[in-house]
Design an enzyme around this catalytic site. Sequence first.
Site, PDB file in Angstrom:
ATOM      1  N   GLU A   1      -4.135 -29.160  52.327  1.00  9.58           N
ATOM      2  CA  GLU A   1      -3.479 -28.406  53.388  1.00  9.58           C
ATOM      3  C   GLU A   1      -4.374 -27.256  53.863  1.00  9.58           C
ATOM      4  O   GLU A   1      -5.362 -26.930  53.190  1.00  9.58           O
ATOM      5  CB  GLU A   1      -2.138 -27.867  52.864  1.00  9.58           C
ATOM      6  CG  GLU A   1      -1.174 -28.949  52.404  1.00  9.58           C
ATOM      7  CD  GLU A   1      -0.588 -29.772  53.556  1.00  9.58           C
ATOM      8  OE1 GLU A   1      -1.224 -29.903  54.615  1.00  9.58           O
ATOM      9  OE2 GLU A   1       0.525 -30.305  53.383  1.00  9.58           O
TER      10      GLU A   1
ATOM     11  N   HIS B   1      -4.803 -31.842  57.924  1.00  5.95           N
ATOM     12  CA  HIS B   1      -5.178 -32.135  56.534  1.00  5.95           C
ATOM     13  C   HIS B   1      -5.768 -33.525  56.375  1.00  5.95           C
ATOM     14  O   HIS B   1      -5.454 -34.435  57.134  1.00  5.95           O
ATOM     15  CB  HIS B   1      -3.986 -31.936  55.574  1.00  5.95           C
ATOM     16  CG  HIS B   1      -2.876 -32.936  55.682  1.00  5.95           C
ATOM     17  ND1 HIS B   1      -1.551 -32.613  55.456  1.00  5.95           N
ATOM     18  CD2 HIS B   1      -2.859 -34.273  55.965  1.00  5.95           C
ATOM     19  CE1 HIS B   1      -0.803 -33.688  55.578  1.00  5.95           C
ATOM     20  NE2 HIS B   1      -1.569 -34.710  55.892  1.00  5.95           N
TER      21      HIS B   1
ATOM     22  N   ASP C   1      -1.314 -31.065  60.830  1.00  2.00           N
ATOM     23  CA  ASP C   1      -1.907 -29.749  60.548  1.00  2.00           C
ATOM     24  C   ASP C   1      -3.392 -29.864  60.202  1.00  2.00           C
ATOM     25  O   ASP C   1      -3.996 -28.910  59.729  1.00  2.00           O
ATOM     26  CB  ASP C   1      -1.137 -29.039  59.420  1.00  2.00           C
ATOM     27  CG  ASP C   1      -1.239 -29.769  58.076  1.00  2.00           C
ATOM     28  OD1 ASP C   1      -1.877 -30.833  58.001  1.00  2.00           O
ATOM     29  OD2 ASP C   1      -0.671 -29.261  57.085  1.00  2.00           O
TER      30      ASP C   1
ATOM     31  N   ASP D   1      -3.932 -39.836  47.110  1.00  6.47           N
ATOM     32  CA  ASP D   1      -3.010 -38.788  46.680  1.00  6.47           C
ATOM     33  C   ASP D   1      -1.685 -39.408  46.263  1.00  6.47           C
ATOM     34  O   ASP D   1      -1.451 -40.593  46.485  1.00  6.47           O
ATOM     35  CB  ASP D   1      -2.780 -37.751  47.797  1.00  6.47           C
ATOM     36  CG  ASP D   1      -2.618 -38.402  49.156  1.00  6.47           C
ATOM     37  OD1 ASP D   1      -2.150 -39.558  49.203  1.00  6.47           O
ATOM     38  OD2 ASP D   1      -2.949 -37.778  50.161  1.00  6.47           O
TER      39      ASP D   1
END
Length: 233
Positions: free
Chosen positions: A116, A111, A109, A67
């Site tokens: 997300e 991911h 979280d 990413d």
Amino acid sequence: MEVVIKRDYGLMSKAAAQLVVDVLNTKPNAVLGMATGSTPLGLYQELVRLHQAGQVDFSRVTTFNLDEYVGLSANHPQSYHYFMHEQWYERRIAECGGIDLQILGIGSDGHIAFNEPGSSLSSRTRLKTLSKQTIDDNARFFERREDVPVYAITMGVGTILDARKLVLVASGKTKAKAIAQAVEGPVTSMVTASALQLHRDASVIVDEQAAAGLTMRDYYEFIYAAKPAAPKA
Ligand code: F6R
């Protein structure tokens, strides 16, 4: 999914590096998917050390980044350029024969890459808006919280699942909840790392602190200890 628990960050990094070396020993021109963030740094340092010791050769390796942040000015997310870039990226991966080994971290979280909560488990490379949690977590890499980009281009969960092998590394107590959800919770787009449960060759390598929420720990350790003697499939 294989779960490997190591005493500390250094041993976690060494175990993950060994996995990369094993892939390169079998396929010297392997295609590697690389994660950024702080967790894989030890793994990359170990690979550098092994390279300097002449134990691994990267000269024929191709790499793809998992990413990338999107700058907010010239590279406006809505621009045609970005759309083309996303299409191009998936095509390049395919042209290179697909990713042999994808290295992953995990967000607090849950991911993987910047997929997300709520990201489709069959998503492809695309633009994502980062969650508030990720922006808070990643503020440590920037001078001010306001400097953290809001957008990123990320491989999708589906893109990641296409890799032949996955290795996810996690370290520290801030990752314990996400690791427990990803490994032992239901497969859900709310914790995109849980999609690793759908992959046929995924390893999760964690240190003691990141393993703290796992309920099946004894079993994972039993399997890992028994691995060298296991009959070859
Ligand atoms: C980085 C990436 C992210 C990170 C994750 C954990 O390329 O895709 O998913 O792996 O945010 O980051 P660290 O390792 O900094 O805690």
